[in-house]
Design a protein around this motif. Structure first.
Motif, short mmCIF file in Angstrom:
data_model
loop_
_atom_site.label_atom_id
_atom_site.label_comp_id
_atom_site.label_asym_id
_atom_site.label_seq_id
_atom_site.Cartn_x
_atom_site.Cartn_y
_atom_site.Cartn_z
N LYS B 217 0.83 -1.20 0.00
CA LYS B 217 0.00 0.00 0.00
C LYS B 217 0.87 1.25 0.00
O LYS B 217 2.06 1.20 0.18
CB LYS B 217 -0.85 0.01 1.27
N LYS B 218 0.18 2.40 -0.13
CA LYS B 218 0.91 3.68 -0.12
C LYS B 218 1.61 3.92 1.21
O LYS B 218 1.21 3.39 2.24
CB LYS B 218 -0.09 4.82 -0.31
N LEU B 219 2.62 4.79 1.15
CA LEU B 219 3.24 5.29 2.37
C LEU B 219 2.18 5.99 3.21
O LEU B 219 1.34 6.70 2.67
CB LEU B 219 4.27 6.37 2.01
N LYS B 220 2.25 5.82 4.53
CA LYS B 220 1.33 6.57 5.40
C LYS B 220 1.55 8.07 5.17
O LYS B 220 2.67 8.51 4.91
CB LYS B 220 1.60 6.22 6.86
N LYS B 221 0.46 8.84 5.30
CA LYS B 221 0.49 10.28 5.03
C LYS B 221 1.61 10.99 5.77
O LYS B 221 2.31 11.85 5.22
CB LYS B 221 -0.84 10.91 5.45
N GLU B 222 1.76 10.63 7.05
CA GLU B 222 2.76 11.31 7.88
C GLU B 222 4.16 11.17 7.28
O GLU B 222 4.96 12.11 7.30
CB GLU B 222 2.75 10.75 9.31
N PHE B 223 4.44 9.98 6.75
CA PHE B 223 5.77 9.77 6.16
C PHE B 223 5.89 10.48 4.82
O PHE B 223 6.95 10.97 4.46
CB PHE B 223 6.08 8.27 6.04
N GLN B 224 4.78 10.51 4.05
CA GLN B 224 4.81 11.30 2.80
C GLN B 224 5.22 12.73 3.12
O GLN B 224 6.08 13.31 2.45
CB GLN B 224 3.43 11.32 2.14
N ASP B 231 1.78 10.89 -3.06
CA ASP B 231 1.16 9.59 -2.77
C ASP B 231 1.20 8.64 -3.96
O ASP B 231 0.71 7.52 -3.87
CB ASP B 231 -0.27 9.79 -2.24
N LYS B 232 1.79 9.06 -5.09
CA LYS B 232 1.85 8.15 -6.24
C LYS B 232 3.17 7.38 -6.29
O LYS B 232 3.39 6.58 -7.20
CB LYS B 232 1.66 8.94 -7.54
N VAL B 233 4.04 7.62 -5.31
CA VAL B 233 5.31 6.88 -5.28
C VAL B 233 4.99 5.39 -5.12
O VAL B 233 4.27 5.00 -4.21
CB VAL B 233 6.20 7.34 -4.11
#
Lengths: 119, 508
Positions: B217-224, B231-233
């Motif tokens: 899954k995507k990186l958690k927002k906090e880490f983004q 969020d498209k990484v």
């Protein structure tokens, strides 16, 4: 003449230093104090730590402080203020800022999001 | 411009690198963490420290090398050391430190299993030699010796699984890391029921097994936010460091083998078939559904030479091991191949492939009154490389190779590379001077394949161009073979004495 073995093995020497830092994590360590424990001048010490760990001595220390803080945050029974001082930040504000810069969370958000409420 | 970030969660350090889509290195950075030895047999690492070190290095690296140049991060690909075990509780909180590959506490559990009928069938099913390194035996050790921790454990993770879970919330393990646990059936790519039963656990106690191309899954927002990533990484789970190093050396398909010389070392080949070794000397790890990396590891590579340098080398400056080792190697080059009949068995830390004997110890043999210090230096290097040759020989019983690709910091010494060529009697390519290490290159190639730049890993691996070459000299090879024959006979003849001395050392 054969030198003292303690001036040969940096990984082992650094391991001992790291152990000392962990045992006294609430102490406000300075680079001077750390360099003196290893028996090097400040410049040589900082260079050696940087090439061995990738971090400056003070950043390496922050690294240990945050890692230990995370372990305490994952337990429910320690207050955030106490954690800050226990792991060596001089205030909970200083702790919160440093923690958020690195992880994106404030310490209390981190605690809330990482630990489901249990009975 | 797009770039690929590779993250290697290694034995002692995190290594981060960035590549543009042509495979050119943009930059790299590292951050190390300690291994704790609470008891002589224990080797542990703190999962939180590894996680924080990874974040710290990655954040600084992105801010210094990637964001200022306006690179768009297309994907982040992970690799890690094999064989780690991290028990977590029902809240996902680590129960103590992770046991890493070099942790030897499960020696007895491994010995018992190895000599049983079950051991033989588990080796065939899982491809992992039965040894204390394997997570299967570590879990059995916990079950027997640390009952509280065992029963509080919800899941047994690998360090990489934990890091990815922290970043995304998902518990996954790739085929490659899973295939080094001794619990994955490498034929069906499912957890092996017999192994789990023996360990006293159920499938739910392990992470879900996914392909090395899998995107968590995507990186958690906090880490983004903290890393400055959108969020498209795409995250790619990737494989073990050993499989990546093999891919990154371009050793793919017939006729090639790779030799890694770091603190420890390995000889590996890649192929479409599993090597069935009756005597359980070789590992078979999975990279994809139809690519296997097979070979053998040695405990005693660079670490033994560093031991020699620390004990007997000349330190002109405090802690300057590099300079000390270079001078030693220079002295060694003045001695003829064979060290005038001085032979070294390098088993200071016991040995894995091909002899798999934890009790083996170091020996200097053949010493006469004419030998000087430089003979010891040369014999030490020769002994270390004979161990690699013995692994290579056992591999060649199954699959021939014509050339070697050498990676790892010690293969960057020209004398070592030349000795390797002479001992194996095969040409050696090294990655010296190419500015990137093979694990990172392998991770880039896997990412580029996932992004559709290459049609498959075969095509990706074919792009690796190795610059330097060392050619074998037959007269040296002949000298080395005469010595290596004695080396192998000694190893065999000392079996009882190794056991006796190990027992004595245990008492101290």
């Amino acid at each position: 003449m054969r030198q003292n073995n303690s001036r040969r093995d940096f990984p082992q020497t650094f391991m001992k230093l790291e152990q000392t830092l962990r045992e006294n994590l609430s102490h406000q360590w300075t680079v001077e104090e750390m360099a003196a424990l290893v028996g090097l001048g400040i410049t040589a010490f900082s260079e050696k730590v940087k090439s061995f760990t990738g971090f400056s001595p003070l950043n390496y220390l922050i690294n240990i402080r945050i890692s230990e803080a995370i372990k305490l945050l994952k337990r429910q029974d320690v207050h955030v203020t106490d954690i800050a001082l226990d792991v060596g930040f001089y205030s909970s504000q200083h702790f919160a800022t440093t923690f958020k810069k690195l992880t994106g969370y404030t310490p209390s958000e981190f605690r809330k999001k990482n630990i489901p409420v249990t009975d | 411009m797009d770039c690929v970030i590779t993250i290697e969660i290694g034995t002692g350090a995190i290594r981060v690198a960035a590549f543009d889509l042509n495979g050119t290195v943009i930059g790299s950075s590292k951050g190390s963490y300690p291994t704790f030895h609470a008891k002589p047999n224990f080797s542990e690492q703190d999962p939180e420290q590894i996680f924080i070190t990874m974040l710290y290095v990655l954040k600084n690296f992105l801010n210094e090398k990637v964001h200022p140049k306006k690179y768009n991060v297309a994907c982040i690909c992970f690799s890690s050391a094999m064989h780690s075990v991290l028990p977590i509780d029902k809240n996902g909180v680590p129960l103590g430190n992770a046991m890493v590959w070099s942790d030897n506490r499960a020696k007895k559990e491994a010995d018992d299993l190895k000599h049983s009928i079950l051991g033989k069938s588990l080796y065939k099913a899982t491809g992992t030699p039965i040894h204390a390194m394997s997570p299967l035996n570590k879990i059995i050790w916990l079950k027997t010796n640390d009952k509280n921790r065992f029963s509080s454990t919800q899941k047994f993770l690998s360090i990489k699984t934990y890091i990815i879970q922290q970043l995304t919330g998902e518990y996954v393990v790739d085929y490659s890391v899973a295939s080094a646990t001794g619990m994955l059936n490498i034929h069906t790519l499912k957890w092996e029921e017999e192994a789990l039963q023996h360990a006293g656990i159920q499938t739910g106690a392990l992470a879900d097994v996914v392909s090395v191309f899998y995107s968590p899954k995507k990186l958690k927002k906090e880490f983004q936010t903290s890393l400055g990533l959108h969020d498209k990484v795409k995250l790619i789970i990737g494989s073990s460091d050993g499989c990546m190093a093999t891919l990154g050396s371009g050793v793919w398909g017939d006729g090639k083998a790779t030799v890694t010389i770091e603190e420890s070392g390995a000889v590996r080949v890649a192929g479409k078939e599993i090597l069935e070794d009756e005597t359980q000397r070789l590992f078979n790890y999975v990279l994809t559904e139809h690519d296997y990396v097979s070979g053998g590891p040695t405990n005693n590579a660079g670490s033994v030479f560093e031991w020699y340098a620390k004990q007997f080398g000349d330190f002109k400056k405090a802690f300057d091991l590099e300079d000390c080792m270079e001078n030693l190697i220079n002295d060694a080059s003045k001695v003829a191949p064979g060290s005038e009949g001085l032979i070294f068995l390098p088993y200071l830390q016991g040995e894995r492939a091909p002899i798999w004997n934890a009790n083996a110890r170091g020996v200097y043999f053949g010493l006469n009154i004419k030998h000087e210090q430089q003979h010891f230096i040369r014999a030490t290097i020769e002994g270390i490389l004979y161990a690699f040759y013995s692994i290579g020989k056992s591999l060649e019983e199954h699959r021939c190779f014509k050339s070697l690709s050498a990676n790892g910091s010690f293969s960057a010494y020209p004398l070592w590379a030349q000795m390797m060529a002479d001992i194996f009697n095969k040409p050696v390519h090294t990655q010296q001077g190419s500015g990137s290490d093979s694990v990172a290159v392998g991770s880039f190639l896997l990412s580029a394949t996932a992004l559709g730049i290459y049609k498959d890993l075969d095509e990706a691996a074919a792009t690796v161009n190795l610059p330097d070459q060392f050619f074998p000299q037959i007269q040296n090879h002949n000298v080395y073979m005469k010595h290596h024959a004695i080396y192998e006979r000694l190893t065999e003849k000392l079996l009882d004495e190794f056991e006796a001395i190990a027992e004595l050392q245990q008492e101290n």
